[in-house]
Design an enzyme around this catalytic site. Structure first.
Site, mmCIF file in Angstrom:
data_model
loop_
_atom_site.group_PDB
_atom_site.id
_atom_site.type_symbol
_atom_site.label_atom_id
_atom_site.label_comp_id
_atom_site.label_asym_id
_atom_site.label_seq_id
_atom_site.Cartn_x
_atom_site.Cartn_y
_atom_site.Cartn_z
ATOM 1 N N HIS A 1 -7.908 10.495 4.255
ATOM 2 C CA HIS A 1 -7.285 9.443 5.070
ATOM 3 C C HIS A 1 -7.434 9.704 6.580
ATOM 4 O O HIS A 1 -7.379 10.857 7.021
ATOM 5 C CB HIS A 1 -5.773 9.371 4.790
ATOM 6 C CG HIS A 1 -5.412 8.622 3.545
ATOM 7 N ND1 HIS A 1 -4.908 9.222 2.417
ATOM 8 C CD2 HIS A 1 -5.466 7.303 3.249
ATOM 9 C CE1 HIS A 1 -4.653 8.318 1.490
ATOM 10 N NE2 HIS A 1 -4.989 7.137 1.959
ATOM 11 N N ALA B 1 -8.062 1.170 6.943
ATOM 12 C CA ALA B 1 -7.021 1.059 7.976
ATOM 13 C C ALA B 1 -7.512 1.599 9.318
ATOM 14 O O ALA B 1 -7.504 0.904 10.330
ATOM 15 C CB ALA B 1 -5.765 1.819 7.542
ATOM 16 N N THR B 2 -7.961 2.850 9.326
ATOM 17 C CA THR B 2 -8.301 3.525 10.587
ATOM 18 C C THR B 2 -9.395 2.804 11.371
ATOM 19 O O THR B 2 -9.313 2.686 12.600
ATOM 20 C CB THR B 2 -8.700 4.990 10.288
ATOM 21 O OG1 THR B 2 -7.580 5.611 9.642
ATOM 22 C CG2 THR B 2 -9.041 5.762 11.543
ATOM 23 N N HIS C 1 -9.327 5.119 -1.479
ATOM 24 C CA HIS C 1 -8.495 5.230 -0.262
ATOM 25 C C HIS C 1 -9.243 6.070 0.770
ATOM 26 O O HIS C 1 -10.188 6.783 0.443
ATOM 27 C CB HIS C 1 -7.153 5.897 -0.600
ATOM 28 C CG HIS C 1 -6.191 4.968 -1.277
ATOM 29 N ND1 HIS C 1 -5.033 4.541 -0.669
ATOM 30 C CD2 HIS C 1 -6.229 4.370 -2.490
ATOM 31 C CE1 HIS C 1 -4.387 3.729 -1.492
ATOM 32 N NE2 HIS C 1 -5.094 3.608 -2.607
ATOM 33 N N GLY C 2 -8.789 5.993 2.011
ATOM 34 C CA GLY C 2 -9.407 6.812 3.060
ATOM 35 C C GLY C 2 -10.853 6.409 3.293
ATOM 36 O O GLY C 2 -11.721 7.256 3.559
ATOM 37 N N SER D 1 -12.303 4.660 5.729
ATOM 38 C CA SER D 1 -12.863 4.597 7.086
ATOM 39 C C SER D 1 -13.783 5.770 7.382
ATOM 40 O O SER D 1 -14.718 5.641 8.173
ATOM 41 C CB SER D 1 -11.738 4.585 8.125
ATOM 42 O OG SER D 1 -10.982 3.411 8.006
ATOM 43 N N ASP E 1 0.852 -1.198 0.000
ATOM 44 C CA ASP E 1 0.000 0.000 0.000
ATOM 45 C C ASP E 1 0.888 1.248 0.000
ATOM 46 O O ASP E 1 1.848 1.338 0.768
ATOM 47 C CB ASP E 1 -0.865 -0.055 1.278
ATOM 48 C CG ASP E 1 -1.901 1.046 1.328
ATOM 49 O OD1 ASP E 1 -2.397 1.450 0.258
ATOM 50 O OD2 ASP E 1 -2.240 1.478 2.452
ATOM 51 N N HIS E 2 0.575 2.201 -0.853
ATOM 52 C CA HIS E 2 1.292 3.492 -0.893
ATOM 53 C C HIS E 2 2.808 3.361 -1.023
ATOM 54 O O HIS E 2 3.555 4.019 -0.273
ATOM 55 C CB HIS E 2 0.982 4.335 0.363
ATOM 56 C CG HIS E 2 -0.412 4.904 0.364
ATOM 57 N ND1 HIS E 2 -0.828 5.870 -0.507
ATOM 58 C CD2 HIS E 2 -1.481 4.610 1.144
ATOM 59 C CE1 HIS E 2 -2.105 6.159 -0.265
ATOM 60 N NE2 HIS E 2 -2.530 5.394 0.722
ATOM 61 N N ASN F 1 -9.967 0.566 0.527
ATOM 62 C CA ASN F 1 -8.870 0.483 1.514
ATOM 63 C C ASN F 1 -9.343 0.908 2.895
ATOM 64 O O ASN F 1 -9.879 2.016 3.044
ATOM 65 C CB ASN F 1 -7.732 1.416 1.092
ATOM 66 C CG ASN F 1 -6.943 0.879 -0.079
ATOM 67 O OD1 ASN F 1 -7.371 -0.030 -0.763
ATOM 68 N ND2 ASN F 1 -5.778 1.462 -0.301
HETATM 69 O O1 G3H Z 1 -4.236 3.126 2.037
HETATM 70 C C1 G3H Z 1 -4.899 2.986 3.070
HETATM 71 C C2 G3H Z 1 -6.218 3.573 3.178
HETATM 72 O O2 G3H Z 1 -6.420 4.554 2.266
HETATM 73 C C3 G3H Z 1 -6.809 3.640 4.521
HETATM 74 O O3 G3H Z 1 -7.505 4.827 4.819
HETATM 75 O O4 G3H Z 1 -7.146 4.846 7.275
HETATM 76 O O5 G3H Z 1 -8.829 6.293 6.212
HETATM 77 O O6 G3H Z 1 -9.184 3.846 6.311
HETATM 78 P P1 G3H Z 1 -8.211 4.953 6.237
HETATM 79 ZN ZN ZN Z 2 -4.507 5.216 1.265
#
Ligand code: G3H
Ligand code: ZN
Length: 285
Positions: free
Chosen positions: A180, A232-233, A208-209, A211, A82-83, A230
């Site tokens: 994000h 993560a948070t 992305h982003g 969450s 990722d990234h 995607n």
């Molecule tokens: O690449 C990872 C994601 O874009 C996660 O985004 O932390 O806002 O869920 P997020």
């Molecule tokens: Zn991301």
């Protein structure tokens, strides 16, 4: 089963109009929780590692842990970078057995992003690994963004078409209103823009982003053409909350299994719930 490429999984999602969850892992319990949540839903799943997670865990550890996790379940599991912000990490991940990579050139101007992404695609494709690129910018929630500011960062459908044809990317991350690391589901996506990009670009689109996006907006984005989401948070919040709850109940607890076990379960439950929203339950084939 052995780790699989993201290519055919995302192409199926693209054809059948659902999305795969791509979940960021930070330790063993995340990997186990992600795989357990996906297994419970009989869904394919993408486990992704950011350069930060790779630096924290060590690339050999994360590659080995995810490989073992994949082999322990009867669902397709992808290990994705990722990234990736430079070509060296793309090359390293391909060499270490990642089955999907992202090169994120969104910090560069259009021409430099095209040039570097094209090189990343060449590196990955030489080993049969698919490569995601990014056009437009998905910012971080380090400050409040106005709608006007976000719109300036969004992906142009016409540029997206040119970017995909010149780079040969297998999937494209787009900026359509998400930010994000948001801790509340408050973002509303530009669904018409997703549709417009989808009409210009014939590869799966990536959000992305995710969450911070409202559930309704996320479901509409998938219908409009987003195929990889995607997350993560949301996992970080669930994991940390579970650890805090354990200490609130048992302040003297020192057994790491009793501290991290509930956090692993919390990750599994968020993963299963997101998969249901994205529509990939029972798509494990
Ligand atoms: O690449 C990872 C994601 O874009 C996660 O985004 O932390 O806002 O869920 P997020
Ligand atoms: Zn991301």
């Amino acid at each position: 089963m052995p780790l699989v490429s993201s290519k055919s999984l995302l192409d199926s999602a693209f054809r059948e109009n659902y999305a795969l969850g791509a979940f960021n892992a930070n330790n063993l319990e995340y990997v186990q929780g992600i795989v357990e949540g996906a297994r419970a839903e009989a869904s394919p799943v993408i486990i992704q590692a950011s350069p930060g997670a790779i630096a924290y865990l060590g690339i050999d550890y994360i590659a080995a842990i995810v490989k073992v996790a994949a082999e322990s379940v009867p669902i397709p599991v992808v290990l994705h970078l990722d990234h990736g912000k430079d070509l060296d990490i793309v090359a390293e991940c391909v060499k270490k057995g990642f089955t999907s990579v992202m090169f994120d050139g969104s910090a560069y101007d259009f021409e430099e992003n095209v040039r570097l992404t094209r090189e990343a695609v060449d590196i990955a494709h030489r080993k049969g690994v698919p490569c995601e690129g990014e056009l437009g910018k998905v910012p971080s929630s380090d400050r409040n963004w106005t709608r006007e500011e976000l719109e300036k960062l969004m992906t142009s459908p016409e540029e997206a078409r040119e970017f995909v044809s010149r780079t040969g990317v297998d999937s494209l991350a787009v900026s359509v209103g998400s930010v994000h690391q948001m801790k509340e589901k408050a973002a509303e996506l530009d669904i018409d823009r997703i549709r417009a990009i989808r009409s210009q670009v014939h590869v799966p689109l990536v959000l992305h982003g995710s969450s911070g996006v409202s559930d309704e907006s996320l479901a509409r984005a998938v219908k409009a053409g987003i195929c990889k989401v995607n997350i993560a948070t949301l996992l970080n919040m669930a994991f940390s909350r579970a650890v805090k709850d354990t200490f609130a109940r048992e302040p003297e607890e020192i057994d790491p299994r009793k501290i991290l076990g509930p956090a692993r379960d919390a990750v599994a439950s968020v993963v299963a719930e997101r998969i249901r929203l994205l529509g990939s339950s029972r798509k494990a084939g």
